[in-house]
Design an enzyme around this catalytic site. Structure first.
Site, short mmCIF file in Angstrom:
data_model
loop_
_atom_site.label_atom_id
_atom_site.label_comp_id
_atom_site.label_asym_id
_atom_site.label_seq_id
_atom_site.Cartn_x
_atom_site.Cartn_y
_atom_site.Cartn_z
N ARG A 253 0.84 -1.19 0.00
CA ARG A 253 0.00 0.00 0.00
C ARG A 253 0.88 1.24 0.00
NH1 ARG A 253 -4.80 -1.75 4.31
NH2 ARG A 253 -5.27 -3.73 3.28
N ARG A 268 2.55 1.46 10.20
CA ARG A 268 2.01 1.87 8.91
C ARG A 268 3.15 1.85 7.89
NH1 ARG A 268 -2.77 4.21 8.10
NH2 ARG A 268 -2.93 4.85 10.28
N GLU A 340 -6.28 0.16 15.48
CA GLU A 340 -6.86 -0.84 14.58
C GLU A 340 -5.87 -1.97 14.29
OE1 GLU A 340 -8.19 -1.37 9.93
OE2 GLU A 340 -8.01 0.66 10.73
N SER A 343 -10.00 -6.08 10.64
CA SER A 343 -11.34 -5.64 10.28
C SER A 343 -12.02 -6.77 9.52
CB SER A 343 -11.32 -4.37 9.43
OG SER A 343 -10.70 -4.62 8.18
N ARG A 381 1.34 -5.54 12.67
CA ARG A 381 0.62 -4.93 13.80
C ARG A 381 0.40 -5.92 14.93
NH1 ARG A 381 -3.68 -0.45 11.37
NH2 ARG A 381 -2.16 0.62 10.05
#
Length: 417
Positions: A253, A268, A340, A343, A381
């Site tokens: 990403r 990130r 986070e 998800s 993460r």
């Protein structure tokens, strides 16, 4: 993609659902183009019928020896009108398809108006000593400097115990999911544009995606793209549903616009590894399947002794394909807040319609099925959460029992000073 028949049948309900997302989505343009299309089609069909009649009249006239000039003139006039309408139809279709594709999925009525905490599990841990963050605990086992030297900012080497920890996490997760009927998959990470379009990442998140300069290929940001496309264009036997897959892949990403935010360490980054769950189900089963995927995420977090909370994500923060999404946020002692981690989304028939995936119920006609996705383990993460929640005052890190049985030591040694 939304069902155009649903839009025609109840445009006010569709408009109200889209309004919950908080912005104008071009529904009126879709309705206008669809009206024009439905106006053109019967006229064009009528002209084509006249063309057939004229052709038959010409053939009959020639066969009988009578003059066919009048019939030929009539055919030419009809053909000219038909060509005009055909061109108009092509233009309408060229505008309608992207206009329809730009509409996001209709949110589920239970999608929250704002981020809503559903529950908290585990005690948010505040150590009675200065909490270290994951970089301090890892030391050179997370090598940001050499990663940046090799690839630029927000790339890292995982070394030593943490490289083993990643492999252990993936192996343990795949075994856990296998016990719930998930088939392990290692998919391609280079995908074509139609796969990203089919899953709703294009045109919605184009700024986040890496594209190869010399090929019509993209680096996938999640194996959801490849797993959704696994059955593109197929009709699945309804008796084989649900079909559940667990895909392990490296993800890419660009994180455009995220500069200066969470850029310390590996929270990130541009490249990370992930185990992704993906389900193909009958429409009536997708609500329960969503809760099932959430339960698997919670099962993993609980087994890893990571305090977490579940959040029903705000309807105006859903991606284009999601009708409803839950996030699981892990507690990070160094930040004294939840962040986070995973998800899971119910995309209903949105992706399946774009990818032309259907199922055939027993004795019935093919129908569009529903798809869902959920992060089982976002490796980077999860490592952060394991390091920070397992830390001891001397900088060592206690490993959860679940991973010890897969070869991890009881305790990771402190990073060298």
């Amino acid at each position: 993609m939304l069902d155009l028949r649903l839009i025609r049948r109840d445009p006010d309900a569709v408009r109200a659902a889209l309004a919950r997302r908080g912005e104008e989505h071009g529904l009126d343009r879709v309705l206008e183009l669809d009206t024009r299309r439905r106006d053109i089609l019967p006229r064009l069909e009528g002209l084509r019928a006249q063309q057939n009649e004229a052709n038959q009249a010409i053939a009959a006239a020639k066969k009988s020896g009578a003059g066919a000039d009048e019939a030929i003139a009539r055919m030419k006039a009809v053909a000219g009108e038909a060509k005009t309408l055909t061109d108009q139809l092509a233009q309408v279709d060229a505008e309608l398809t992207p206009a329809l594709a730009a509409l996001p999925n209709l949110p589920d009525p239970s999608a929250a108006p704002q981020d809503t905490v559903v529950k908290e599990v585990g005690e948010p841990w505040v150590p009675d000593f200065p909490a270290r963050d994951h970089l301090e605990l890892a030391g050179d086992r997370i090598d940001m400097e050499r990663g940046a030297r090799l690839s630029g900012s927000r790339f890292a080497y995982l070394r030593g115990d943490l490289a083993r920890l990643e492999l252990t996490l993936v192996n343990w997760t795949m075994d856990l999911l296998g016990g719930h009927g998930f088939e392990p998959v290692i998919p391609p990470v280079l995908v074509r544009e139609e796969a990203l379009y089919g899953t709703g990442f294009l045109p919605d998140t184009e700024q986040q995606i890496y594209r190869l300069a010399d090929d019509d290929l993209y680096l996938a940001g999640t194996s959801e793209v490849a797993l959704a496309s696994l059955h593109a264009g197929e009709i699945l036997d309804g008796a084989t549903l649900p079909r559940r897959y667990a895909g392990f892949s490296t993800c890419f990403r660009r994180e455009a616009g995220a500069a200066g935010k969470d850029t310390r360490g590996i929270f990130r980054v541009h490249q990370f590894d992930k185990v992704e769950m993906f389900s193909f189900v009958e429409p009536v089963a997708s609500v329960d399947e969503h809760e099932f995927l959430l339960a698997r995420e919670e099962e993993i977090l609980s087994a890893l002794n990571i305090p977490y909370r579940v959040v029903n994500i705000a309807v105006d923060d859903l991606g284009a394909s999601a009708a409803k999404k839950y996030d699981c946020e892990a507690w990070l002692p160094s930040q004294q807040r939840y962040r986070e981690l995973t998800s899971t989304s119910n995309t209903t028939d949105y992706q399946a319609r774009r990818l032309e995936i259907r199922h055939r119920p027993e004795g019935g006609r093919p129908e569009t099925l529903h798809t869902l996705n959920g992060t089982a383990v976002a490796v980077g993460r999860t490592i952060i959460a394991l390091l920070e929640n397992g830390q001891q005052e001397n900088g060592s890190v206690v490993m959860p029992e679940a991973l010890r049985s897969y070869g991890m030591p009881d305790v990771l040694s402190p990073a060298p000073a």
